[in-house]
Write a protein that holds these residues in place. Structure first.
Motif, short mmCIF file in Angstrom:
data_model
loop_
_atom_site.label_atom_id
_atom_site.label_comp_id
_atom_site.label_asym_id
_atom_site.label_seq_id
_atom_site.Cartn_x
_atom_site.Cartn_y
_atom_site.Cartn_z
N HIS A 49 -15.98 1.83 0.50
CA HIS A 49 -16.42 0.44 0.61
C HIS A 49 -15.41 -0.55 0.02
N ALA A 50 -14.22 -0.06 -0.30
CA ALA A 50 -13.14 -0.92 -0.82
C ALA A 50 -13.62 -1.80 -1.97
N ARG A 51 -14.16 -1.17 -2.97
CA ARG A 51 -14.65 -1.90 -4.15
C ARG A 51 -13.48 -2.16 -5.10
N PHE A 52 -12.91 -3.33 -4.97
CA PHE A 52 -11.76 -3.70 -5.79
C PHE A 52 -12.13 -3.85 -7.26
N ALA A 84 -6.91 9.91 1.81
CA ALA A 84 -7.61 9.52 0.58
C ALA A 84 -6.65 8.83 -0.39
N LEU A 85 -5.42 9.33 -0.45
CA LEU A 85 -4.40 8.70 -1.29
C LEU A 85 -4.09 7.30 -0.77
N LYS A 86 -3.98 7.15 0.53
CA LYS A 86 -3.71 5.84 1.13
C LYS A 86 -4.82 4.86 0.77
N LEU A 89 -4.23 3.68 -2.78
CA LEU A 89 -3.09 2.77 -2.82
C LEU A 89 -3.42 1.42 -2.19
N ASP A 90 -4.26 1.43 -1.15
CA ASP A 90 -4.66 0.17 -0.50
C ASP A 90 -5.46 -0.74 -1.42
N LEU A 91 -6.11 -0.18 -2.42
CA LEU A 91 -6.94 -0.98 -3.32
C LEU A 91 -6.16 -1.56 -4.49
N LEU A 92 -4.89 -1.21 -4.60
CA LEU A 92 -4.07 -1.73 -5.69
C LEU A 92 -3.55 -3.12 -5.35
N PRO A 93 -3.32 -3.95 -6.37
CA PRO A 93 -2.74 -5.27 -6.12
C PRO A 93 -1.31 -5.13 -5.57
N LEU A 125 4.85 2.60 -1.05
CA LEU A 125 5.27 2.40 -2.44
C LEU A 125 6.15 1.16 -2.56
N SER A 126 7.00 0.94 -1.58
CA SER A 126 7.84 -0.27 -1.57
C SER A 126 6.99 -1.52 -1.38
N ALA A 127 5.95 -1.45 -0.57
CA ALA A 127 5.06 -2.59 -0.36
C ALA A 127 4.33 -2.95 -1.65
#
Length: 183
Positions: A49-52, A84-86, A89-93, A125-127
């Motif tokens: 649910h992309a809970r930031f 799952a790793l992606k 990583l997608d939830l990080l600033p 990782l670069s993004a």
């Protein structure tokens, strides 16, 4: 130095996690403080649910912020790193890896998947604005045996991990020399 590791395998134990354990032992022998994370530390519903604002994600972000370096390990499935790793990583600033040295590791069934590090994981990782993403290490599954008990690693793999960790350690030291920041 503080190092954060992230195991991206949906399985535990796993070959990719065994690689991180090997790295953790070597880094701790050098005097580093290693904080180990695994995607299993995150409640699945928070990821789905992309809970930031997830408490686990907030703790993870705090650990990343205080780390000088990050090592991420993933299995390769269908020519890409673990979904799952992606998700994590997608939830990080956007700047979560700013000023960090990052070493990517992967394991997979065939050397045909080796490029998943360069064409899949490294761009992410670069993004996240990693300061320096080092040359990763890809391990074929057959190079890691008994990963569910007492892992054994092929000698050529151990040698490549040793070299990668030496480069990682040198990059961390380079980044944290007093004159390096002034330049």
């Amino acid at each position: 130095m503080r190092i954060l590791t992230l195991a991206g395998s949906p399985r535990f134990p796993s070959r990719s996690t065994a690689l991180l354990t090997l790295c953790q032992r070597q880094l701790e022998a050098r005097g580093a403080e290693v904080t180990a994370w695994n995607i299993h530390n995150f409640p699945p519903e928070d990821l789905i649910h992309a809970r930031f604002d997830s408490p686990a994600l907030n703790a993870f972000k705090a650990d990343i912020a205080s780390a000088t370096g990050v090592i991420i390990s993933t299995p390769v499935y269908k020519a890409s790193f673990a979904g799952a790793l992606k998700t994590v990583l997608d939830l990080l600033p956007e700047r979560a890896l700013e000023e960090k040295v990052v070493l990517p590791l992967a394991s997979g069934g065939s050397v045909a998947h080796m490029l998943a590090l360069d064409y899949g994981l490294k761009p992410v990782l670069s993004a996240l604005k990693a300061q320096e993403v080092l040359q990763g290490v890809f391990a074929q599954d057959l190079q890691i045996t008994h990963y569910d008990r007492q892992p054994e690693f092929a000698s050529d793999l151990t040698s490549r991990i040793d070299d990668a960790l030496e480069n990682f350690w040198l990059a961390l030291q380079r980044r944290h020399l007093p004159f390096a920041r002034a330049v």
